[in-house]
Design an enzyme around this catalytic site. Structure first.
Site, PDB file in Angstrom:
ATOM      1  N   CYS A 164     -10.520 -36.657   9.654  1.00 49.01           N
ATOM      2  CA  CYS A 164     -11.026 -34.388   9.906  1.00 49.01           C
ATOM      3  C   CYS A 164      -9.864 -34.423  10.582  1.00 49.01           C
ATOM      4  CB  CYS A 164     -12.036 -34.768   9.659  1.00 49.01           C
ATOM      5  SG  CYS A 164     -13.338 -35.505   8.035  1.00 49.01           S
ATOM      6  N   HIS A 187     -16.003 -34.357   0.513  1.00 51.31           N
ATOM      7  CA  HIS A 187     -14.027 -33.871   0.369  1.00 51.31           C
ATOM      8  C   HIS A 187     -13.749 -35.430   0.109  1.00 51.31           C
ATOM      9  CE1 HIS A 187     -13.668 -30.838   3.437  1.00 51.31           C
ATOM     10  NE2 HIS A 187     -12.557 -29.895   3.067  1.00 51.31           N
TER      11      HIS A 187
HETATM   12  N1  ARG Z   1     -17.828 -28.572   9.114  1.00 51.26           N
HETATM   13  C1  ARG Z   1     -16.209 -29.130   7.988  1.00 51.26           C
HETATM   14  C2  ARG Z   1     -16.397 -28.666   6.850  1.00 51.26           C
HETATM   15  O1  ARG Z   1     -17.469 -28.942   5.767  1.00 51.26           O
HETATM   16  C3  ARG Z   1     -16.163 -30.601   8.042  1.00 51.26           C
HETATM   17  C4  ARG Z   1     -14.468 -30.707   7.624  1.00 51.26           C
HETATM   18  C5  ARG Z   1     -13.831 -31.939   7.475  1.00 51.26           C
HETATM   19  N2  ARG Z   1     -13.286 -32.154   7.104  1.00 51.26           N
HETATM   20  C6  ARG Z   1     -12.251 -33.594   6.491  1.00 51.26           C
HETATM   21  N3  ARG Z   1     -10.981 -33.342   5.850  1.00 51.26           N
HETATM   22  N4  ARG Z   1     -13.286 -34.094   6.075  1.00 51.26           N
HETATM   23  O2  ARG Z   1     -15.410 -27.651   6.231  1.00 51.26           O
END
Ligand code: ARG
Length: 703
Positions: free
Chosen positions: A264, A168
């Protein structure tokens, strides 16, 4: 000021690592402590509450990642673009987040079903409100960016993520107040890094080292001069302090196990609109047509790989499948790229695969005029070995003199339109040259199933994979084709290096020339020198060719030969004088087979026949290659590469070298007609002459 800032969080009641959808989750299933996660979340909640308002969305059982509210959607003022999760493991969160946004007075935009976008996890507003940084590559599709730009009426700058640990954008990129940027450059491709550097001046870029990056240092929440994040190194803390930021560290280890940290776990829901900034997307899209054996020949896969591999994205608009074995398929594909530059890169590669823009779209040729002799316009299209057509005034015109690495000059006169591959040095001021990628298409020959399935490389005497029978089979095939070519008045060109002589191939190559199988010989000074050394003195580079041992004083032999030929004035004159009576060069002279010897820096002498002006020798080579049906490249890497560059697709090239790397280099030019053989060249020539003997014996008997 801080009262007006609001965040959305979701308490970790149902948080756990239940599945693996990013590399951090691997090996961490059910490994996070409920208790510790709750404490860490609470601590973060209080840190934020001291500085802003925090709203809560109720957690839902069965959706463990719902704590990561950054992925709820992307907010600007009172508008939100709802996330479309890539993984089904998180898609169930969408309705709950949607509900919350609606209940709180947001206008909700929803992307089409198969267009993933993961909200503020992949889209970060510049803190000055100038534009939106949008990530893609893992969770978000590039094609979602133009819709976001439209709905939020904001300029979108697309950044491509290439390291799956940073899947991300908010895991490796954090815009800060005052125009600063905290980021980990290695998570992005080169184009994206360039874009970042273009937009953010160096003194505002705060680079995070890998050690901090993997502790999610970039996954930070910025409120004014405060930055809230997981534990970071002292170095980074000082760096940030020196820019006037106060760092608040709060441990988030339990959430790191799911691949998330401070940022996050929060979604900033107050993102004020900056009035004079408007939608502006650099993303380019275009529709291309592909035709041919798209599935059987793997063209479709290759084309889509080219698009994605270069940072673009695609949508197949329609696909007509040819149902009989021989029928072709056609497809229309919309290709998008984050910038014009990337689009051109993708297009150039797709053109090689036979793609073309819809012809009705291009009528005016895309040309620019040469301003200076020998220099092409910046954006000139670089030709390839494939038969090419260009659009000149609404018509496809076939390019003449097809070769790689040239510019295409087009002319239009009452007599007609022409297009011609022209070397840079031959360009003249005023020439019209194809630029960009519009109106250019190549015609790819379908490879046969057999060609596709074999590796196109045969190894003989090569360690491990040696298969004598396969080499024999290939040689049989080559012999057959050479006989056909000879009997039909075709043309075989040989490029040869001195190794042909050192390995005892001279007698066989001489035979081939004598028997009319060779129609031009291309080499350098060395092959001629050592061939004549052997013919006259029995040694090749001082080694006795009968006994295979060095002769005393033999290292001087080749100079004696050079001197001798120089005295006579040329190889042909030495032949007339009866000084040279056998060998490769002798046969060339006797049988009127033209040869060209291109000089190089290491040449002794040189022979009077060696052309030391490289431009002239390139021209000679290219003249001799004209009309060739087959080129045998025998143990000469440099001359063979030179020849390869001048040769259009469609000419069968046979590359023989003992070094597999050379063979791969030469036969790996994408031309479907190339065959590589890893073997001793002397042995190859011996096999070849034997095979030709076999093929011609019945004829000889009937004569
Ligand atoms: N386990 C989640 C996923 O893989 C973590 C999300 C993290 N969120 C972020 N905005 N980076 O989607």
């Amino acid at each position: 000021m801080t009262e007006t800032i609001r965040f959305l969080m979701c308490s970790p009641d149902h948080y756990d690592v239940d599945y693996v959808i990013n590399p951090w989750m691997e090996g961490n299933i059910h490994k996070s402590s409920q208790e510790k996660a709750r404490q860490q979340w609470q601590q973060l909640y209080h840190v934020l509450k001291d500085r802003a308002l925090v709203d809560l969305v109720p957690p839902e059982k069965g959706w463990p990642d719902m704590v990561f509210t950054a992925n709820a959607g992307l907010v600007l003022e009172k508008t939100v673009v709802l996330s479309r999760f890539l993984h089904k493991e998180r898609q169930g969160e969408e309705p709950y987040f949607k509900q919350w946004f609606e209940d709180n007075g947001f206008t909700v935009h929803e992307l089409p079903k198969d267009l993933p976008f993961e909200g503020a996890g992949d889209a970060l507003l510049d803190r000055e409100g100038r534009w939106l940084w949008a990530g893609y590559g893992f969770r978000t599709e590039l094609d979602s960016h133009p819709l976001i730009a439209k709905w939020l009426d904001i300029e979108v700058l697309s950044l491509r993520l290439i390291d799956e640990r940073f899947y991300h954008l908010d895991t490796c990129f954090c815009p800060l107040s005052g125009g600063y940027l905290l980021y980990y450059p290695d998570a992005f491709d080169a184009y994206s890094n360039r874009l970042i550097e273009l937009k953010i001046p160096e003194e505002k870029r705060i680079i995070v080292e890998e050690a901090d990056a993997v502790n999610f240092a970039c996954n930070a929440v910025n409120i004014g001069q405060v930055i809230v994040m997981n534990k970071i190194s002292d170095d980074l803390q000082y760096k940030l302090a020196s820019k006037g930021f106060e760092v608040v560290q709060t441990p988030l280890t339990e959430f790191l196990k799911a691949g998330g940290a401070a940022k996050c776990l929060t979604l900033r829901t107050t993102e004020p609109l900056i009035p004079d900034h408007h939608a502006n997307v650099t993303i380019e899209s275009r529709i291309l047509q592909l035709e041919g054996h798209l599935l059987d020949a793997g063209i479709m896969n290759k084309a889509l790989d080219v698009v994605v591999g270069n940072g673009g994205s695609f949508k197949v608009l329609n696909f007509t499948l040819g149902i009989e074995r021989q029928s072709t398929s056609s497809a229309e594909v919309r290709v998008s790229a984050p910038s014009h530059e990337v689009m051109e890169e993708i297009m150039v590669q797709l053109i090689d695969l036979g793609a073309a823009a819809r012809p009705q779209e291009i009528c005016d040729v895309n040309t620019a005029v040469v301003a200076q002799d020998g220099v092409a316009p910046d954006d000139f299209y670089v030709s390839t070995i494939y038969p090419t057509e260009v659009r000149v005034n609404c018509e496809w015109v076939r390019v003449e003199n097809q070769r790689m690495d040239a510019a295409i000059v087009v002319t239009e006169s009452p007599e007609g339109k022409t297009a011609k591959c022209t070397l840079l040095r031959d360009l003249k001021a005023g020439d019209r040259v194809m630029v960009g990628v519009e109106g250019i298409r190549t015609i790819r020959q379908a490879e046969s199933r057999e060609q596709r399935n074999s590796t196109q490389e045969f190894t003989f005497m090569g360690a491990g994979v040696s298969s004598e029978r396969r080499v024999e089979l290939t040689v049989e095939q080559i012999a057959w084709e050479m006989r056909q070519i000879r009997d039909q008045g075709g043309k075989v060109v040989v490029t040869a290096g001195p190794v042909v002589i050192h390995t005892g191939g001279a007698q066989h190559l001489s035979r081939l020339i004598r028997d009319g199988y060779v129609h031009a010989l291309l080499g350098g000074n060395a092959i001629a020198v050592h061939d004549m050394e052997q013919a006259i003195m029995g040694t090749s580079l001082g080694v006795d060719m009968q006994k295979g041992i060095p002769v005393r004083g033999g290292h001087r032999h080749h100079l004696k030969i050079i001197n001798l030929i120089r005295r006579h004035g040329s190889i042909a004159k030495a032949v007339s004088a009866g000084v040279l009576t056998k060998g490769v060069m002798y046969e060339c002279v006797k049988n009127n087979v033209p040869f060209s010897l291109a000089g190089s820096i290491r040449d002794d002498g040189p022979l009077p026949d060696t052309e030391m002006d490289l431009i002239k020798s390139q021209e000679e080579y290219s003249r001799l290659i004209q009309g060739a049906d087959m080129i045998l490249m025998l143990s000469s890497m440099l001359h063979s590469i030179g020849v390869g560059n001048m040769t259009p697709a469609g000419v069968k090239m046979v590359c023989v070298d003992i070094n597999p790397a050379v063979v791969t280099k030469l036969s790996d030019r994408g031309s479907v007609e190339s065959v590589g053989i890893v073997t001793d060249v002397g042995l190859f020539l011996s096999l070849l002459t034997q095979q030709l003997d076999k093929l011609t014996r019945p004829l000889v008997e009937t004569v």
